[in-house]
Every structure is written in C-alpha cells, then in structure tokens.
Design a protein around this motif. Sequence first.
Motif, mmCIF file in Angstrom:
data_model
loop_
_atom_site.group_PDB
_atom_site.id
_atom_site.type_symbol
_atom_site.label_atom_id
_atom_site.label_comp_id
_atom_site.label_asym_id
_atom_site.label_seq_id
_atom_site.Cartn_x
_atom_site.Cartn_y
_atom_site.Cartn_z
ATOM 1 N N ALA A 1 -7.006 -3.735 -24.278
ATOM 2 C CA ALA A 1 -8.362 -3.976 -24.509
ATOM 3 C C ALA A 1 -9.127 -3.644 -23.345
ATOM 4 C CB ALA A 1 -8.336 -5.591 -24.670
ATOM 5 N N VAL A 2 -8.989 -3.739 -22.200
ATOM 6 C CA VAL A 2 -9.735 -3.350 -21.112
ATOM 7 C C VAL A 2 -8.882 -2.533 -20.407
ATOM 8 C CG1 VAL A 2 -10.879 -4.239 -19.084
ATOM 9 C CG2 VAL A 2 -10.923 -5.920 -21.165
ATOM 10 N N LEU A 3 -9.527 -1.582 -19.969
ATOM 11 C CA LEU A 3 -8.743 -0.187 -19.149
ATOM 12 C C LEU A 3 -8.614 -0.449 -17.808
ATOM 13 C CD1 LEU A 3 -10.339 2.876 -20.849
ATOM 14 C CD2 LEU A 3 -7.996 1.725 -21.326
ATOM 15 N N ASP A 4 -7.645 -1.723 -17.318
ATOM 16 C CA ASP A 4 -7.559 -2.043 -16.115
ATOM 17 C C ASP A 4 -6.332 -2.068 -15.196
ATOM 18 O OD1 ASP A 4 -6.331 -3.867 -17.763
ATOM 19 O OD2 ASP A 4 -7.260 -5.948 -16.821
ATOM 20 N N GLU A 5 -5.443 -1.056 -16.003
ATOM 21 C CA GLU A 5 -4.223 -0.950 -15.347
ATOM 22 C C GLU A 5 -3.956 0.642 -15.238
ATOM 23 O OE1 GLU A 5 -1.020 -2.787 -17.524
ATOM 24 O OE2 GLU A 5 -2.374 -4.150 -18.595
ATOM 25 N N GLU A 6 -3.183 1.047 -14.047
ATOM 26 C CA GLU A 6 -2.931 2.271 -14.061
ATOM 27 C C GLU A 6 -1.480 2.791 -14.602
ATOM 28 O OE1 GLU A 6 -4.735 3.529 -9.906
ATOM 29 O OE2 GLU A 6 -3.094 2.225 -9.714
ATOM 30 N N VAL A 7 -1.528 4.086 -15.059
ATOM 31 C CA VAL A 7 -0.109 4.553 -15.683
ATOM 32 C C VAL A 7 0.582 4.560 -14.457
ATOM 33 C CG1 VAL A 7 0.909 6.569 -16.532
ATOM 34 C CG2 VAL A 7 -1.399 5.937 -17.398
ATOM 35 N N PHE A 8 0.442 5.363 -13.224
ATOM 36 C CA PHE A 8 1.185 5.486 -11.819
ATOM 37 C C PHE A 8 0.101 4.586 -10.951
ATOM 38 C CE2 PHE A 8 2.798 9.039 -14.134
ATOM 39 C CZ PHE A 8 3.930 8.554 -14.436
ATOM 40 N N ALA A 9 0.809 3.992 -10.020
ATOM 41 C CA ALA A 9 0.178 3.343 -9.019
ATOM 42 C C ALA A 9 -0.466 4.413 -8.219
ATOM 43 C CB ALA A 9 1.078 2.532 -8.179
ATOM 44 N N SER A 10 -1.928 4.320 -7.839
ATOM 45 C CA SER A 10 -2.244 5.409 -6.922
ATOM 46 C C SER A 10 -2.522 5.011 -5.609
ATOM 47 C CB SER A 10 -3.805 5.886 -7.490
ATOM 48 O OG SER A 10 -4.687 4.750 -7.595
ATOM 49 N N GLU A 11 -2.855 3.800 -5.061
ATOM 50 C CA GLU A 11 -3.119 3.314 -3.768
ATOM 51 C C GLU A 11 -2.188 1.908 -3.523
ATOM 52 O OE1 GLU A 11 -7.288 3.089 -2.345
ATOM 53 O OE2 GLU A 11 -7.956 3.844 -4.320
ATOM 54 N N TYR A 12 -2.164 0.966 -4.431
ATOM 55 C CA TYR A 12 -1.336 -0.048 -4.176
ATOM 56 C C TYR A 12 -0.404 -0.467 -5.429
ATOM 57 C CZ TYR A 12 -4.796 -1.155 -0.671
ATOM 58 O OH TYR A 12 -5.753 -1.225 0.579
ATOM 59 N N LYS B 1 0.919 -1.171 -0.002
ATOM 60 C CA LYS B 1 0.022 0.016 0.029
ATOM 61 C C LYS B 1 0.898 1.366 0.079
ATOM 62 C CE LYS B 1 -3.631 2.203 2.402
ATOM 63 N NZ LYS B 1 -5.057 2.207 2.906
ATOM 64 N N ILE B 2 0.489 2.024 -0.945
ATOM 65 C CA ILE B 2 1.181 3.234 -0.916
ATOM 66 C C ILE B 2 0.803 4.360 0.182
ATOM 67 C CG2 ILE B 2 1.727 5.491 -2.073
ATOM 68 C CD1 ILE B 2 1.674 3.811 -4.674
ATOM 69 N N LEU B 3 1.497 4.628 1.256
ATOM 70 C CA LEU B 3 1.112 5.410 2.310
ATOM 71 C C LEU B 3 1.418 6.863 2.099
ATOM 72 C CD1 LEU B 3 2.512 3.222 5.186
ATOM 73 C CD2 LEU B 3 0.278 3.449 4.154
ATOM 74 N N ASP B 4 2.699 7.200 1.485
ATOM 75 C CA ASP B 4 3.067 8.614 1.297
ATOM 76 C C ASP B 4 4.076 8.621 0.106
ATOM 77 O OD1 ASP B 4 3.010 11.470 1.520
ATOM 78 O OD2 ASP B 4 4.949 11.245 2.916
ATOM 79 N N ILE B 5 4.246 9.642 -0.743
ATOM 80 C CA ILE B 5 4.957 9.757 -1.687
ATOM 81 C C ILE B 5 5.696 11.172 -1.359
ATOM 82 C CG2 ILE B 5 5.874 10.148 -4.094
ATOM 83 C CD1 ILE B 5 3.570 8.201 -4.650
ATOM 84 N N ASP B 6 7.057 11.389 -1.182
ATOM 85 C CA ASP B 6 7.745 12.790 -0.761
ATOM 86 C C ASP B 6 8.799 13.039 -1.924
ATOM 87 O OD1 ASP B 6 8.623 14.888 0.297
ATOM 88 O OD2 ASP B 6 9.420 14.060 2.026
ATOM 89 N N PRO B 7 8.225 13.935 -2.795
ATOM 90 C CA PRO B 7 9.267 14.057 -3.962
ATOM 91 C C PRO B 7 10.353 15.070 -3.477
ATOM 92 C CG PRO B 7 7.204 15.092 -4.172
ATOM 93 C CD PRO B 7 7.132 14.540 -3.002
ATOM 94 N N ALA B 8 10.282 15.701 -2.197
ATOM 95 C CA ALA B 8 11.293 16.940 -2.018
ATOM 96 C C ALA B 8 12.734 16.415 -2.202
ATOM 97 C CB ALA B 8 11.237 17.121 -0.547
ATOM 98 N N ALA B 9 13.232 15.268 -1.984
ATOM 99 C CA ALA B 9 14.588 14.993 -2.330
ATOM 100 C C ALA B 9 14.888 14.880 -3.779
ATOM 101 C CB ALA B 9 15.110 13.462 -1.719
ATOM 102 N N ALA B 10 13.971 14.435 -4.473
ATOM 103 C CA ALA B 10 14.114 14.495 -5.959
ATOM 104 C C ALA B 10 14.156 15.908 -6.536
ATOM 105 C CB ALA B 10 13.021 13.552 -6.540
ATOM 106 N N LEU B 11 13.287 16.555 -6.009
ATOM 107 C CA LEU B 11 12.927 18.196 -6.645
ATOM 108 C C LEU B 11 14.291 19.098 -6.340
ATOM 109 C CD1 LEU B 11 9.206 18.385 -6.135
ATOM 110 C CD2 LEU B 11 10.274 18.148 -8.231
ATOM 111 N N ALA B 12 15.024 18.324 -4.981
ATOM 112 C CA ALA B 12 16.044 19.469 -4.579
ATOM 113 C C ALA B 12 17.354 18.823 -5.603
ATOM 114 C CB ALA B 12 16.282 19.122 -3.207
#
Length: 119
Positions: A100-111, A68-79
């Motif tokens: 064929a079926v839109l059942d995948e995510e571009v970027f994971a949102s929750e899991y 499960k994605i709890l948090d994404i902190d991009p601060a280090a990358a952006l610095a």
Amino acid sequence: SAADRFHRPFPSGAQYTQVKDGTTVGQPTMHQSAEVQVTGEAEYADDIAKPVGMLHAALVLSTVPHGKILDIDPAAALATPGVHGFFSAKDVPNNVIGPAVLDEEVFASEYVTCVGHPV
C-alpha cells in the motif's frame, strides 16, 4: 501411559443442504478445476518443461538483525562456475516496494533491518 499406542475411531461426516428455488447462494458448488485435479490431469508450474538455458536466482540474505552495509564484494560469487551475474540495490532503478505504501526496499541499500533482509 505415554508409551501406549493411541487409537482413535476413523472420522466420518455428512453434509446436509436444502435446495432453494432458483439460487445457488448457500449451496455447495464444485470448484471449476476440481475434476482435473482429482484425475491427475491438472498442470502445475513444476510440470511445465523448463526452457533451454534457463537461469535461476538466489538471494543473499542478511545474517544480522540490524546493521549498516559497508561494502558488498561479489568477486567470490562471480568466480563460482555457473554464476552469470550479481545484482544489488545499485542495479535496481526503483528500489522501493510495498503493498500500500512504498516503504520497503527490494534490496537493502544502506541498512539491513532484520535477519533475512535481501542484500
């Protein structure tokens, strides 16, 4: 023994065809780009000059097979010098894809569902 060098004869081959009246079905044909490829004149994506100011993208991939994605902190990358932006599932309006079926995510949102899942 396994330490001895293995020599095999140089391979050879032949192609035999029959000319059929008025048709090329079943006949060998030269690919349209064959001549420019063998002469070195073909232009590939790596041969094209890159535009001034071109940016590159890098994906952050999951290192766990399921989580499960709890948090994404991009601060280090952006610095980091040279980093111009950070994009996640929150930045993609329609975050679903699929052949064929839109059942995948571009970027994971929750899991994340596999190692290598783009976050």
